[in-house]
Design an enzyme around this catalytic site. Structure first.
Site, PDB file in Angstrom:
ATOM      1  CB  THR A   1      -0.707   0.069   1.186  1.00 20.54           C
ATOM      2  OG1 THR A   1      -0.180  -0.359   2.349  1.00 20.54           O
ATOM      3  CG2 THR A   1      -2.044  -1.006   1.278  1.00 20.54           C
TER       4      THR A   1
ATOM      5  N   GLY B   1      13.671  -9.958   4.007  1.00 24.27           N
ATOM      6  CA  GLY B   1      12.786  -8.943   3.914  1.00 24.27           C
ATOM      7  C   GLY B   1      12.332  -8.401   5.194  1.00 24.27           C
TER       8      GLY B   1
ATOM      9  CB  SER C   1      18.614  -1.945   2.347  1.00 26.33           C
ATOM     10  OG  SER C   1      17.379  -2.431   2.220  1.00 26.33           O
TER      11      SER C   1
ATOM     12  CG  ASP D   1      10.881  -1.360   3.754  1.00 25.59           C
ATOM     13  OD1 ASP D   1       9.766  -1.471   4.199  1.00 25.59           O
ATOM     14  OD2 ASP D   1      11.735  -1.867   2.925  1.00 25.59           O
TER      15      ASP D   1
ATOM     16  CE1 TYR E   1       7.676  -3.437  -3.421  1.00 19.18           C
ATOM     17  CE2 TYR E   1       8.740  -2.019  -5.058  1.00 19.18           C
ATOM     18  CZ  TYR E   1       7.946  -2.367  -3.710  1.00 19.18           C
ATOM     19  OH  TYR E   1       7.650  -1.307  -3.035  1.00 19.18           O
TER      20      TYR E   1
HETATM   21  C1  GLA Z   1       9.037  -3.759   0.288  1.00 23.33           C
HETATM   22  C2  GLA Z   1       9.414  -2.371   0.189  1.00 23.33           C
HETATM   23  C3  GLA Z   1       8.285  -1.455   0.951  1.00 23.33           C
HETATM   24  C4  GLA Z   1       6.795  -1.928   0.723  1.00 23.33           C
HETATM   25  C5  GLA Z   1       6.764  -3.507   0.780  1.00 23.33           C
HETATM   26  C6  GLA Z   1       5.552  -4.136   0.595  1.00 23.33           C
HETATM   27  O1  GLA Z   1       9.514  -4.156   1.592  1.00 23.33           O
HETATM   28  O2  GLA Z   1      10.518  -1.906   0.415  1.00 23.33           O
HETATM   29  O3  GLA Z   1       8.275  -0.327   0.386  1.00 23.33           O
HETATM   30  O4  GLA Z   1       6.464  -1.592  -0.866  1.00 23.33           O
HETATM   31  O5  GLA Z   1       7.798  -4.048  -0.162  1.00 23.33           O
HETATM   32  O6  GLA Z   1       4.483  -3.583   1.407  1.00 23.33           O
END
Ligand code: GLA
Length: 386
Positions: free
Chosen positions: A36, A123, A127, A171, A225
């Site tokens: 989102t 995940g 970073s 993030d 992505y």
């Molecule tokens: C990765 C991206 C974030 C976000 C998520 C999905 O972690 O770095 O910015 O888009 O995927 O919610």
């Protein structure tokens, strides 16, 4: 505490004096609100008690000299002659230096040692942790004010433009602005945010956030992505709005028929996920762990069926987790295509939960998951030195 001691000891040995400055920035887990952020929507992540730590001192010149204990490597670069070598951990530090300078911050050099314990590639945003720890280091030695949202934006810019990864703002925002004991509801358009506490279980005991790493990784995550991002943009264009954030569920239901199937399903995920995320924040404020868990389960189904970013391992581990006594809810977390799931679990049931999920996941996949029981932790911060 542990990493603080590690970087302190390594610094003291290298420079024959204790470090005048220690900074840290955390990784994150997202409770709900997936994919989102780049749709200008809502996310609900928390900073975890794993991060990147730096012990450092300012230099009188424009050099940055950092020794990474994890990579057993020293990076040296000049702030006035930044060069992109297109790979390696030092590019994250250089990228942040570049973005800060481009935004007009005058920077000073520094030297120190670095260590981290965010698993890489899982995940959990190692970073972003590295970027925000770097931003904190520059802020401290260069003496400008810390503006969490601004530092998050510039760190995201470093990742987008210097490192070349097309991520959203989630993030970096949570690594910059997290607070101990809380998750953060972030409006990814305005970057306004609101702290929300983890809800207790019905009997008043605490709940725990458990990260379940499937240990599966998929190649070409970046292209998958970016493809999702394009499909979302296509859907937003169809509705004639800047981002899917601007499409209400009633507009979607009334007008989505003319949209091709794939962008329609992607849009359905984003629009319902924004609603789930706002409801999840309310559930947390109302101390309603059961509702939060239910919304997490619904989020997973939507990511699996409409957004199509889960893999078999994620679906298996989430289903196993959801079936355990004491589990309020579980879902994939982060970009998906492999990586981690997150579960909300009754504190007193955590040990049994971890044992059962590990065993059943291994039975079904022959894989052994990595499990991290996490505390909601502080964002990028300076550790006081006496
Ligand atoms: C990765 C991206 C974030 C976000 C998520 C999905 O972690 O770095 O910015 O888009 O995927 O919610």
């Amino acid at each position: 505490m542990e990493l603080q001691q590690t970087v302190t000891a390594a610094y003291s040995e290298k420079f024959n004096t204790p470090p005048p400055l220690i900074v840290q920035a955390p990784g994150r887990v997202n409770l709900i609100g997936e994919h989102t952020d780049y749709n200008d929507g809502f996310v609900l992540p928390m900073a975890i008690d794993r991060g990147i730590w730096l012990a450092l001192r300012p230099r009188d010149d424009d050099q940055v000299v950092v020794h990474s204990l994890d990579f057993e490597e020293t990076a040296v670069f000049s702030l006035t002659a930044l060069q992109n070598s297109k790979s390696g951990w030092a590019e994250y530090l250089k990228g942040v230096a570049w973005a800060l300078q481009e935004a007009g911050y005058p920077l000073r050099g520094w030297e120190g040692v670095m260590a981290g314990n965010v698993p890489k590639g899982a995940g959990l945003s190692s970073s972003a942790a590295l970027e925000l720890a770097t931003a904190r280091a520059f802020q401290q030695v260069s003496g400008f004010a810390w503006d969490a949202a601004q530092m998050a934006k510039l760190s995201q810019r470093a990742e987008n433009k210097w490192v070349g990864v097309n991520c959203g703002i989630m993030d970096q925002m949570i690594s910059a602005a997290g607070e101990a004991g809380h998750a953060l509801l972030i409006d990814c358009r305005s970057l306004e945010s609101e702290l929300v506490p983890l809800p207790p279980a019905l009997d008043g005991s605490g709940t725990a956030v458990v990260i379940l790493d499937t240990t599966t990784r998929r190649g070409l995550v970046d292209s998958a992505y970016n493809e999702r991002r394009q499909q979302c943009e296509e859907a937003a264009a169809y509705f004639g709005v800047p981002a899917l954030r601007d499409v209400s569920i009633s507009t979607f239901l009334a007008e989505a028929d003319g949209l091709a199937e794939l962008p329609r399903r992607r849009a359905q995920h984003i629009i319902t996920e924004n609603l789930r995320t706002l409801n999840a924040a309310k559930a947390m404020q109302n101390a309603d762990a059961a509702l939060l868990g239910q919304l997490m389960n619904e989020s997973h189904a939507s990511l699996r069926d409409d957004f199509e970013v889960t893999n078999e391992a994620l679906n298996i581990i989430v289903e196993i987790a959801q079936g355990q006594d004491g589990c309020f809810g579980a879902r994939m977390t982060g970009a998906g295509f492999g990586g981690c799931a997150v579960a909300l679990v009754h504190e007193a049931k955590v040990d049994g939960f971890v044992t059962a999920v590990t065993h059943q996941y291994h039975q079904q996949t022959s894989l052994t998951p990595n499990v991290y029981v996490c505390q909601p932790s502080a964002g990028a911060s300076v550790i006081p030195q006496n």
